[in-house]
Write a protein that holds these residues in place. Structure first.
Motif, PDB file in Angstrom:
ATOM      1  N   LEU A 134      31.523  28.466  35.112  1.00 41.12           N
ATOM      2  CA  LEU A 134      30.582  28.412  33.996  1.00 41.12           C
ATOM      3  C   LEU A 134      30.410  29.789  33.384  1.00 41.12           C
ATOM      4  O   LEU A 134      30.470  30.801  34.087  1.00 41.12           O
ATOM      5  CB  LEU A 134      29.205  27.937  34.465  1.00 41.12           C
ATOM      6  CG  LEU A 134      28.961  26.446  34.693  1.00 41.12           C
ATOM      7  CD1 LEU A 134      27.552  26.239  35.237  1.00 41.12           C
ATOM      8  CD2 LEU A 134      29.162  25.648  33.426  1.00 41.12           C
ATOM      9  N   GLU A 175      27.345  31.093  31.571  1.00 40.80           N
ATOM     10  CA  GLU A 175      25.990  30.562  31.382  1.00 40.80           C
ATOM     11  C   GLU A 175      25.059  31.558  30.710  1.00 40.80           C
ATOM     12  O   GLU A 175      24.888  32.678  31.185  1.00 40.80           O
ATOM     13  CB  GLU A 175      25.419  30.159  32.742  1.00 40.80           C
ATOM     14  CG  GLU A 175      24.048  29.537  32.673  1.00 40.80           C
ATOM     15  CD  GLU A 175      23.535  29.109  34.032  1.00 40.80           C
ATOM     16  OE1 GLU A 175      22.783  28.128  34.095  1.00 40.80           O
ATOM     17  OE2 GLU A 175      23.887  29.772  35.036  1.00 40.80           O
ATOM     18  N   TRP A 196      21.444  26.474  32.468  1.00 43.12           N
ATOM     19  CA  TRP A 196      21.932  25.193  32.975  1.00 43.12           C
ATOM     20  C   TRP A 196      21.687  24.965  34.462  1.00 43.12           C
ATOM     21  O   TRP A 196      21.500  23.832  34.889  1.00 43.12           O
ATOM     22  CB  TRP A 196      23.438  25.059  32.704  1.00 43.12           C
ATOM     23  CG  TRP A 196      23.799  25.127  31.266  1.00 43.12           C
ATOM     24  CD1 TRP A 196      23.153  24.536  30.217  1.00 43.12           C
ATOM     25  CD2 TRP A 196      24.888  25.854  30.686  1.00 43.12           C
ATOM     26  NE1 TRP A 196      23.764  24.841  29.029  1.00 43.12           N
ATOM     27  CE2 TRP A 196      24.843  25.649  29.291  1.00 43.12           C
ATOM     28  CE3 TRP A 196      25.904  26.650  31.218  1.00 43.12           C
ATOM     29  CZ2 TRP A 196      25.768  26.204  28.424  1.00 43.12           C
ATOM     30  CZ3 TRP A 196      26.825  27.213  30.355  1.00 43.12           C
ATOM     31  CH2 TRP A 196      26.767  26.991  28.979  1.00 43.12           C
ATOM     32  N   LYS A 215      35.023  22.332  39.524  1.00 45.05           N
ATOM     33  CA  LYS A 215      35.282  22.422  38.076  1.00 45.05           C
ATOM     34  C   LYS A 215      34.676  21.229  37.350  1.00 45.05           C
ATOM     35  O   LYS A 215      34.078  21.369  36.272  1.00 45.05           O
ATOM     36  CB  LYS A 215      36.790  22.491  37.818  1.00 45.05           C
ATOM     37  CG  LYS A 215      37.473  23.744  38.328  1.00 45.05           C
ATOM     38  CD  LYS A 215      38.973  23.643  38.061  1.00 45.05           C
ATOM     39  CE  LYS A 215      39.731  24.812  38.639  1.00 45.05           C
ATOM     40  NZ  LYS A 215      41.199  24.684  38.439  1.00 45.05           N
ATOM     41  N   SER A 216      34.843  20.050  37.927  1.00 43.38           N
ATOM     42  CA  SER A 216      34.270  18.846  37.326  1.00 43.38           C
ATOM     43  C   SER A 216      32.744  18.928  37.303  1.00 43.38           C
ATOM     44  O   SER A 216      32.097  18.551  36.312  1.00 43.38           O
ATOM     45  CB  SER A 216      34.729  17.620  38.120  1.00 43.38           C
ATOM     46  OG  SER A 216      34.149  16.439  37.603  1.00 43.38           O
ATOM     47  N   ALA A 276      30.976  21.622  37.138  1.00 39.48           N
ATOM     48  CA  ALA A 276      30.602  22.600  36.106  1.00 39.48           C
ATOM     49  C   ALA A 276      30.558  21.946  34.734  1.00 39.48           C
ATOM     50  O   ALA A 276      29.653  22.203  33.930  1.00 39.48           O
ATOM     51  CB  ALA A 276      31.577  23.775  36.123  1.00 39.48           C
ATOM     52  N   ARG A 277      31.532  21.090  34.452  1.00 34.20           N
ATOM     53  CA  ARG A 277      31.530  20.392  33.160  1.00 34.20           C
ATOM     54  C   ARG A 277      30.313  19.486  33.036  1.00 34.20           C
ATOM     55  O   ARG A 277      29.707  19.376  31.962  1.00 34.20           O
ATOM     56  CB  ARG A 277      32.828  19.601  33.002  1.00 34.20           C
ATOM     57  CG  ARG A 277      34.068  20.477  32.838  1.00 34.20           C
ATOM     58  CD  ARG A 277      35.277  19.667  32.412  1.00 34.20           C
ATOM     59  NE  ARG A 277      35.718  18.754  33.463  1.00 34.20           N
ATOM     60  CZ  ARG A 277      36.614  19.057  34.405  1.00 34.20           C
ATOM     61  NH1 ARG A 277      37.149  20.277  34.416  1.00 34.20           N
ATOM     62  NH2 ARG A 277      36.976  18.182  35.309  1.00 34.20           N
ATOM     63  N   SER A 278      29.935  18.839  34.133  1.00 30.66           N
ATOM     64  CA  SER A 278      28.754  17.970  34.100  1.00 30.66           C
ATOM     65  C   SER A 278      27.481  18.776  33.905  1.00 30.66           C
ATOM     66  O   SER A 278      26.584  18.363  33.154  1.00 30.66           O
ATOM     67  CB  SER A 278      28.658  17.177  35.407  1.00 30.66           C
ATOM     68  OG  SER A 278      29.784  16.327  35.577  1.00 30.66           O
ATOM     69  N   GLN A 319      27.100  21.713  32.427  1.00 25.91           N
ATOM     70  CA  GLN A 319      27.006  22.198  31.042  1.00 25.91           C
ATOM     71  C   GLN A 319      26.779  21.046  30.076  1.00 25.91           C
ATOM     72  O   GLN A 319      25.994  21.149  29.133  1.00 25.91           O
ATOM     73  CB  GLN A 319      28.274  22.956  30.676  1.00 25.91           C
ATOM     74  CG  GLN A 319      28.200  23.562  29.274  1.00 25.91           C
ATOM     75  CD  GLN A 319      29.385  24.483  28.985  1.00 25.91           C
ATOM     76  OE1 GLN A 319      30.206  24.746  29.861  1.00 25.91           O
ATOM     77  NE2 GLN A 319      29.465  24.976  27.771  1.00 25.91           N
ATOM     78  N   GLY A 320      27.452  19.926  30.322  1.00 29.67           N
ATOM     79  CA  GLY A 320      27.330  18.779  29.430  1.00 29.67           C
ATOM     80  C   GLY A 320      25.944  18.166  29.416  1.00 29.67           C
ATOM     81  O   GLY A 320      25.516  17.592  28.410  1.00 29.67           O
ATOM     82  N   ASP A 373      23.920  19.438  26.563  1.00 26.80           N
ATOM     83  CA  ASP A 373      24.384  19.224  25.185  1.00 26.80           C
ATOM     84  C   ASP A 373      23.621  18.081  24.504  1.00 26.80           C
ATOM     85  O   ASP A 373      23.113  17.182  25.153  1.00 26.80           O
ATOM     86  CB  ASP A 373      25.887  18.927  25.190  1.00 26.80           C
ATOM     87  CG  ASP A 373      26.701  20.132  25.646  1.00 26.80           C
ATOM     88  OD1 ASP A 373      26.146  21.243  25.593  1.00 26.80           O
ATOM     89  OD2 ASP A 373      27.858  19.946  26.064  1.00 26.80           O
TER      90      ASP A 373
END
Length: 301
Positions: A164, A166, A246, A290-291, A293-295, A297-298, A301
């Motif tokens: 991330l 951040e 986040w 990694k997955s 981290a996407r969750s 940050q998402g 959004d």
């Protein structure tokens, strides 16, 4: 003596000539002769002798060649054991993280790896100064560390995967006068009391940058490393604090405002020694981080 030399001796006993051994091992006869000479130097009794134009094994040489079979068998068994360990999908993987990263990543990681046959993770919290994170890779397979944008890079002794990037926002009570602004500047916040981390921890450099940009010395009222505790102190009117956007759970009594005029963000990186990712289980856990981290940050959004 080494494994290769022992194999050459064994092959010589079976094939009967240096030339035949060289052809079998796809090397030159001179290379075979050199290895035999090196082997002979490590043994007190002759291993080979001439029988006409042929080079044959002595009794001692034959005894060592027989032992070489046992050595090769043991090494083959050891290699197979290592290969099974490296390729095992449900192996144990140790993961360490500083507190806010652990709070954000650990639950997602455990849920993602709950199925049978998945890696078994052992989790640990490690809240250390930035310079100490690389040393933790001696103990753990994967280490979640944080580093400010303008801080020195991690040493080359570790491999880095950034999870991330951040932002760090200014946290304040919902009723604070600055809460009406969409963004705040160093001048806006310079005269407020601050809750910040102890010296040596990454966020402290951003506090120093705020002071430099505003041209004023900040009043550091409280020193608290744990963001959840700092949030409670902010909510109680103890001052302002920098909060990750986040990875810190939102406090209902606080608002976060972006900071203009200084670099206020951090990298959350996974640090590891490169040989650790030879294991399939470690690669799987890294992919799940990694997955996650996407969750994380998402969700904002």
């Amino acid at each position: 003596m080494d494994e290769r030399q022992l194999r050459i001796l064994r092959e010589l006993g079976e094939l009967g000539s240096v030339t035949a051994v060289a052809e079998a091992l796809l090397v030159t006869p001179s290379a075979i002769s050199q290895q035999l000479r090196l082997l002979q130097r490590s043994v007190k009794v002759p291993l080979t002798e001439r029988d006409g134009r042929r080079l044959v094994l002595t009794d001692a040489g034959q005894a060592l060649a027989d032992a070489a079979i046992e050595v090769e068998t043991a090494l083959a068994r050891a290699r197979h054991t290592v290969e099974e360990f490296v390729d095992r999908p449900d192996g144990e993987v140790s993961v360490a993280a500083f507190h806010s990263a652990g709070a954000a990543f650990f639950p997602l990681l455990l849920r993602a790896l709950a199925a049978p046959g998945a890696p078994v993770v052992g989790l640990a919290d490690e809240d250390v100064a930035q310079e100490d994170f690389p040393r933790l890779t001696r103990v753990y397979d994967l280490v979640l560390a944080h580093r400010l944008d303008h801080a020195p890079p991690w040493p080359r002794t570790v491999t880095v995967t950034t999870l991330l990037h951040e932002p760090l926002d200014v946290a304040m009570p919902a009723g604070h006068p600055l809460a009406a602004k969409r963004r705040v500047t160093p001048s806006d916040v310079a005269d407020e009391p601050w809750i910040t981390v102890h010296d040596g921890f990454p966020v402290m450099a951003t506090i120093e940058a705020i002071a430099a940009a505003s041209g004023r010395r900040l009043h550091l009222a409280h020193r608290i490393n744990e963001f959840a505790v700092a949030a409670e102190v902010v909510a109680a009117g103890g001052g302002l604090a920098l909060m990750p956007r986040w990875t810190t759970r939102r406090h209902p009594a606080l608002v976060l405002r972006p900071l203009s005029g200084v670099q206020a963000s951090r990298c959350i990186d996974a640090l590891y020694r490169p040989e650790r990712t030879a294991r399939r289980a470690v690669r799987t856990v890294l992919a799940e981080l990694k997955s996650a981290a996407r969750s994380i940050q998402g969700a904002d959004d």
